[in-house]
Motif scaffolding. Structure first.
Motif, PDB file in Angstrom:
ATOM      1  N   LYS A   1       0.869  -1.182   0.000  1.00 18.44           N
ATOM      2  CA  LYS A   1       0.000   0.000   0.000  1.00 18.44           C
ATOM      3  C   LYS A   1       0.905   1.232   0.000  1.00 18.44           C
ATOM      4  O   LYS A   1       1.351   1.691   1.049  1.00 18.44           O
ATOM      5  CB  LYS A   1      -0.927  -0.025   1.199  1.00 18.44           C
ATOM      6  CG  LYS A   1      -1.924  -1.154   1.118  1.00 18.44           C
ATOM      7  CD  LYS A   1      -2.874  -1.139   2.273  1.00 18.44           C
ATOM      8  CE  LYS A   1      -3.826  -2.327   2.090  1.00 18.44           C
ATOM      9  NZ  LYS A   1      -4.829  -2.406   3.097  1.00 18.44           N
ATOM     10  N   LEU A   2       1.166   1.741  -1.179  1.00 22.56           N
ATOM     11  CA  LEU A   2       2.057   2.876  -1.338  1.00 22.56           C
ATOM     12  C   LEU A   2       1.255   4.123  -1.664  1.00 22.56           C
ATOM     13  O   LEU A   2       0.143   4.049  -2.206  1.00 22.56           O
ATOM     14  CB  LEU A   2       3.050   2.598  -2.475  1.00 22.56           C
ATOM     15  CG  LEU A   2       3.912   1.344  -2.306  1.00 22.56           C
ATOM     16  CD1 LEU A   2       4.668   1.057  -3.587  1.00 22.56           C
ATOM     17  CD2 LEU A   2       4.873   1.525  -1.141  1.00 22.56           C
ATOM     18  N   ASN A   3       1.820   5.270  -1.360  1.00 17.75           N
ATOM     19  CA  ASN A   3       1.173   6.519  -1.737  1.00 17.75           C
ATOM     20  C   ASN A   3       1.123   6.627  -3.254  1.00 17.75           C
ATOM     21  O   ASN A   3       1.980   6.087  -3.954  1.00 17.75           O
ATOM     22  CB  ASN A   3       1.942   7.711  -1.171  1.00 17.75           C
ATOM     23  CG  ASN A   3       1.840   7.789   0.332  1.00 17.75           C
ATOM     24  OD1 ASN A   3       0.887   7.297   0.921  1.00 17.75           O
ATOM     25  ND2 ASN A   3       2.825   8.406   0.957  1.00 17.75           N
ATOM     26  N   ASP A   4       0.125   7.331  -3.751  1.00 13.73           N
ATOM     27  CA  ASP A   4       0.051   7.578  -5.186  1.00 13.73           C
ATOM     28  C   ASP A   4       1.227   8.451  -5.618  1.00 13.73           C
ATOM     29  O   ASP A   4       1.690   9.318  -4.873  1.00 13.73           O
ATOM     30  CB  ASP A   4      -1.264   8.279  -5.537  1.00 13.73           C
ATOM     31  CG  ASP A   4      -2.453   7.347  -5.423  1.00 13.73           C
ATOM     32  OD1 ASP A   4      -2.263   6.120  -5.500  1.00 13.73           O
ATOM     33  OD2 ASP A   4      -3.577   7.841  -5.266  1.00 13.73           O
ATOM     34  N   THR A   5       1.679   8.207  -6.819  1.00  9.91           N
ATOM     35  CA  THR A   5       2.770   8.998  -7.394  1.00  9.91           C
ATOM     36  C   THR A   5       2.356   9.422  -8.807  1.00  9.91           C
ATOM     37  O   THR A   5       2.892   8.938  -9.800  1.00  9.91           O
ATOM     38  CB  THR A   5       4.079   8.184  -7.438  1.00  9.91           C
ATOM     39  OG1 THR A   5       3.824   6.965  -8.161  1.00  9.91           O
ATOM     40  CG2 THR A   5       4.581   7.856  -6.054  1.00  9.91           C
ATOM     41  N   PRO A   6       1.382  10.337  -8.902  1.00 10.10           N
ATOM     42  CA  PRO A   6       0.821  10.655 -10.223  1.00 10.10           C
ATOM     43  C   PRO A   6       1.823  11.258 -11.206  1.00 10.10           C
ATOM     44  O   PRO A   6       1.762  10.968 -12.391  1.00 10.10           O
ATOM     45  CB  PRO A   6      -0.296  11.647  -9.904  1.00 10.10           C
ATOM     46  CG  PRO A   6       0.002  12.171  -8.543  1.00 10.10           C
ATOM     47  CD  PRO A   6       0.752  11.094  -7.831  1.00 10.10           C
ATOM     48  N   ILE A   7       2.767  12.031 -10.732  1.00  8.36           N
ATOM     49  CA  ILE A   7       3.756  12.622 -11.649  1.00  8.36           C
ATOM     50  C   ILE A   7       4.679  11.534 -12.179  1.00  8.36           C
ATOM     51  O   ILE A   7       4.926  11.452 -13.390  1.00  8.36           O
ATOM     52  CB  ILE A   7       4.544  13.754 -10.958  1.00  8.36           C
ATOM     53  CG1 ILE A   7       3.591  14.908 -10.624  1.00  8.36           C
ATOM     54  CG2 ILE A   7       5.694  14.229 -11.840  1.00  8.36           C
ATOM     55  CD1 ILE A   7       4.202  15.986  -9.750  1.00  8.36           C
ATOM     56  N   ALA A   8       5.158  10.686 -11.291  1.00  9.30           N
ATOM     57  CA  ALA A   8       6.025   9.590 -11.718  1.00  9.30           C
ATOM     58  C   ALA A   8       5.287   8.647 -12.659  1.00  9.30           C
ATOM     59  O   ALA A   8       5.854   8.181 -13.659  1.00  9.30           O
ATOM     60  CB  ALA A   8       6.551   8.825 -10.507  1.00  9.30           C
ATOM     61  N   GLU A   9       4.029   8.363 -12.367  1.00  7.30           N
ATOM     62  CA  GLU A   9       3.232   7.488 -13.224  1.00  7.30           C
ATOM     63  C   GLU A   9       3.069   8.102 -14.614  1.00  7.30           C
ATOM     64  O   GLU A   9       3.207   7.422 -15.633  1.00  7.30           O
ATOM     65  CB  GLU A   9       1.857   7.225 -12.602  1.00  7.30           C
ATOM     66  CG  GLU A   9       1.890   6.464 -11.302  1.00  7.30           C
ATOM     67  CD  GLU A   9       2.281   5.014 -11.459  1.00  7.30           C
ATOM     68  OE1 GLU A   9       2.002   4.416 -12.514  1.00  7.30           O
ATOM     69  OE2 GLU A   9       2.894   4.475 -10.521  1.00  7.30           O
ATOM     70  N   ASN A  10       2.788   9.396 -14.657  1.00  7.49           N
ATOM     71  CA  ASN A  10       2.609  10.090 -15.934  1.00  7.49           C
ATOM     72  C   ASN A  10       3.893  10.050 -16.756  1.00  7.49           C
ATOM     73  O   ASN A  10       3.873   9.724 -17.943  1.00  7.49           O
ATOM     74  CB  ASN A  10       2.162  11.529 -15.684  1.00  7.49           C
ATOM     75  CG  ASN A  10       1.981  12.302 -16.962  1.00  7.49           C
ATOM     76  OD1 ASN A  10       2.952  12.754 -17.570  1.00  7.49           O
ATOM     77  ND2 ASN A  10       0.749  12.456 -17.374  1.00  7.49           N
TER      78      ASN A  10
END
Length: 134
Positions: free
Chosen positions: A91-100
């Motif tokens: 259960k990790l924090n979201d990483t929307p910039i890294a994902e993008n």
């Protein structure tokens, strides 16, 4: 092998630097990509890879396949760590910039013995492939 390669490191880094400058010259005006790390005045880059970021509406797999048909191998550096098997069930924090960034990044060929003609060929085929996808 490592000691021999270390002796060549400074010259190899300089060669890759020149190739990266040629890539930038050829690709900087494209609106379908961006080139990260252009302003690195506070570090000395070694130009290990040449990554680009595709515009969000460009299908990376189509670009990869288009270049592959021309005999150009590309890579992805690096997938988001959240996609690695070791992290999938955490259960990790979201990483929307890294994902993008991870979804849009594409690494173009870069190696010390590469020629300007080869860089120009890759750029020409990339530009053509991107135009075909628009």
């Amino acid at each position: 092998i490592g000691i021999v390669q270390l002796e060549k490191l400074k010259i190899s880094n300089e060669k890759r630097k020149n190739l990266v400058e040629r890539y930038i010259k050829n690709l900087k005006e494209l609106n379908t990509i961006s080139i990260p790390f252009l302003n690195l005045s506070d570090v000395e880059p070694v130009y290990h890879i040449f990554p680009i970021l595709l515009r969000e509406d460009i299908d990376r797999n189509s670009v990869i396949e288009g270049l592959k048909k021309e005999g150009i191998q590309t890579s992805i550096h690096y997938p988001s760590f959240r996609n690695f098997t070791a992290f999938k069930n955490l259960k990790l924090n979201d990483t929307p910039i890294a994902e993008n960034i991870s979804k849009r990044e594409l690494t173009l060929p870069l190696f010390p013995t590469m020629t300007f003609e080869q860089v120009d060929f890759v750029c020409e085929k990339l530009i053509r492939t991107l135009k075909e996808l628009e």
